[in-house]
Write a protein that holds these residues in place. Sequence first.
Motif, PDB file in Angstrom:
ATOM      1  N   THR A 119       0.835  -1.203   0.000  1.00 33.49           N
ATOM      2  CA  THR A 119       0.000   0.000   0.000  1.00 33.49           C
ATOM      3  C   THR A 119       0.871   1.256   0.000  1.00 33.49           C
ATOM      4  O   THR A 119       0.568   2.227  -0.698  1.00 33.49           O
ATOM      5  CB  THR A 119      -0.971  -0.003   1.200  1.00 33.49           C
ATOM      6  OG1 THR A 119      -1.755  -1.209   1.145  1.00 33.49           O
ATOM      7  CG2 THR A 119      -1.905   1.191   1.170  1.00 33.49           C
ATOM      8  N   ASN A 132       0.865   3.983  -2.929  1.00 34.26           N
ATOM      9  CA  ASN A 132       0.694   5.397  -2.610  1.00 34.26           C
ATOM     10  C   ASN A 132       1.735   6.235  -3.365  1.00 34.26           C
ATOM     11  O   ASN A 132       1.399   7.231  -4.003  1.00 34.26           O
ATOM     12  CB  ASN A 132       0.830   5.624  -1.103  1.00 34.26           C
ATOM     13  CG  ASN A 132       0.886   7.087  -0.739  1.00 34.26           C
ATOM     14  OD1 ASN A 132      -0.012   7.855  -1.041  1.00 34.26           O
ATOM     15  ND2 ASN A 132       1.966   7.488  -0.094  1.00 34.26           N
ATOM     16  N   TRP A 144      -5.854   9.626  -3.627  1.00 35.68           N
ATOM     17  CA  TRP A 144      -6.473   8.346  -3.964  1.00 35.68           C
ATOM     18  C   TRP A 144      -7.243   7.827  -2.754  1.00 35.68           C
ATOM     19  O   TRP A 144      -7.068   8.291  -1.647  1.00 35.68           O
ATOM     20  CB  TRP A 144      -5.432   7.311  -4.404  1.00 35.68           C
ATOM     21  CG  TRP A 144      -4.339   7.060  -3.406  1.00 35.68           C
ATOM     22  CD1 TRP A 144      -3.102   7.642  -3.394  1.00 35.68           C
ATOM     23  CD2 TRP A 144      -4.370   6.192  -2.264  1.00 35.68           C
ATOM     24  NE1 TRP A 144      -2.377   7.189  -2.314  1.00 35.68           N
ATOM     25  CE2 TRP A 144      -3.125   6.299  -1.606  1.00 35.68           C
ATOM     26  CE3 TRP A 144      -5.323   5.341  -1.731  1.00 35.68           C
ATOM     27  CZ2 TRP A 144      -2.811   5.582  -0.464  1.00 35.68           C
ATOM     28  CZ3 TRP A 144      -5.023   4.630  -0.572  1.00 35.68           C
ATOM     29  CH2 TRP A 144      -3.762   4.751   0.036  1.00 35.68           C
ATOM     30  N   GLU A 145      -8.072   6.825  -3.011  1.00 35.47           N
ATOM     31  CA  GLU A 145      -8.727   6.075  -1.951  1.00 35.47           C
ATOM     32  C   GLU A 145      -8.718   4.612  -2.362  1.00 35.47           C
ATOM     33  O   GLU A 145      -8.756   4.296  -3.550  1.00 35.47           O
ATOM     34  CB  GLU A 145     -10.165   6.552  -1.726  1.00 35.47           C
ATOM     35  CG  GLU A 145     -10.800   5.916  -0.503  1.00 35.47           C
ATOM     36  CD  GLU A 145     -12.033   6.645  -0.021  1.00 35.47           C
ATOM     37  OE1 GLU A 145     -12.946   5.956   0.472  1.00 35.47           O
ATOM     38  OE2 GLU A 145     -12.096   7.882  -0.127  1.00 35.47           O
ATOM     39  N   CYS A 146      -8.651   3.721  -1.385  1.00 34.51           N
ATOM     40  CA  CYS A 146      -8.665   2.294  -1.712  1.00 34.51           C
ATOM     41  C   CYS A 146      -9.412   1.497  -0.671  1.00 34.51           C
ATOM     42  O   CYS A 146      -9.624   1.943   0.454  1.00 34.51           O
ATOM     43  CB  CYS A 146      -7.247   1.744  -1.871  1.00 34.51           C
ATOM     44  SG  CYS A 146      -6.395   1.328  -0.338  1.00 34.51           S
ATOM     45  N   PHE A 173      -8.616   0.707  -6.131  1.00 28.37           N
ATOM     46  CA  PHE A 173      -8.158   2.087  -6.020  1.00 28.37           C
ATOM     47  C   PHE A 173      -8.971   2.973  -6.936  1.00 28.37           C
ATOM     48  O   PHE A 173      -9.341   2.566  -8.040  1.00 28.37           O
ATOM     49  CB  PHE A 173      -6.698   2.213  -6.489  1.00 28.37           C
ATOM     50  CG  PHE A 173      -5.691   1.935  -5.429  1.00 28.37           C
ATOM     51  CD1 PHE A 173      -5.233   2.953  -4.599  1.00 28.37           C
ATOM     52  CD2 PHE A 173      -5.189   0.669  -5.264  1.00 28.37           C
ATOM     53  CE1 PHE A 173      -4.298   2.701  -3.627  1.00 28.37           C
ATOM     54  CE2 PHE A 173      -4.241   0.408  -4.295  1.00 28.37           C
ATOM     55  CZ  PHE A 173      -3.794   1.423  -3.468  1.00 28.37           C
ATOM     56  N   TYR A 220      -8.760   7.319  -8.096  1.00 25.36           N
ATOM     57  CA  TYR A 220      -7.938   8.519  -7.997  1.00 25.36           C
ATOM     58  C   TYR A 220      -8.387   9.500  -9.071  1.00 25.36           C
ATOM     59  O   TYR A 220      -9.076   9.128 -10.027  1.00 25.36           O
ATOM     60  CB  TYR A 220      -6.450   8.175  -8.165  1.00 25.36           C
ATOM     61  CG  TYR A 220      -6.206   7.114  -9.199  1.00 25.36           C
ATOM     62  CD1 TYR A 220      -6.058   7.439 -10.538  1.00 25.36           C
ATOM     63  CD2 TYR A 220      -6.193   5.764  -8.841  1.00 25.36           C
ATOM     64  CE1 TYR A 220      -5.877   6.456 -11.496  1.00 25.36           C
ATOM     65  CE2 TYR A 220      -6.011   4.776  -9.787  1.00 25.36           C
ATOM     66  CZ  TYR A 220      -5.855   5.131 -11.116  1.00 25.36           C
ATOM     67  OH  TYR A 220      -5.689   4.158 -12.063  1.00 25.36           O
TER      68      TYR A 220
END
Length: 132
Positions: free
Chosen positions: A45, A49, A89-91, A104, A106
């Motif tokens: 992760t 990132n 981003w988000e996951c 993910f 973004y």
Amino acid sequence: MTDAIDRDLYERTKALLEPGEIELLGMVVHTDLGGQEDLEMHELTVDLNEAIAEHAGKGESYIYAGNDDTDFSSNQFQGLTLEDEEFVWECQQLLRDGTFDIVFYYEAGVDQETLGEDVRALDGVTDVTLVP
């Protein structure tokens, strides 16, 4: 992993990218990491990132786990810029058939194909499904 699971995950990821405040792209990162490989999952992760932030041109970013936010679920994370905590981003990390898939999304504007190539080269990644 079966095609039906891949298709379901792809469709669910695509639904997250529906028009909103900002235009988003996404990817499903398939891994060979099992449920007991927490440290390796964390390291991957962190690598993801860095790759996404670099391709997005957002500068240095950090990973926010949302432990203090009731809107976050377990295994949900965000990448935010160091400078002003801007979204990168988000996951969501999902355990499927014994290994993790990471969904993910973004902000659009990155070279999706090049980012996908860089992500595929990371340790622990077995495949990447890009979601336009």
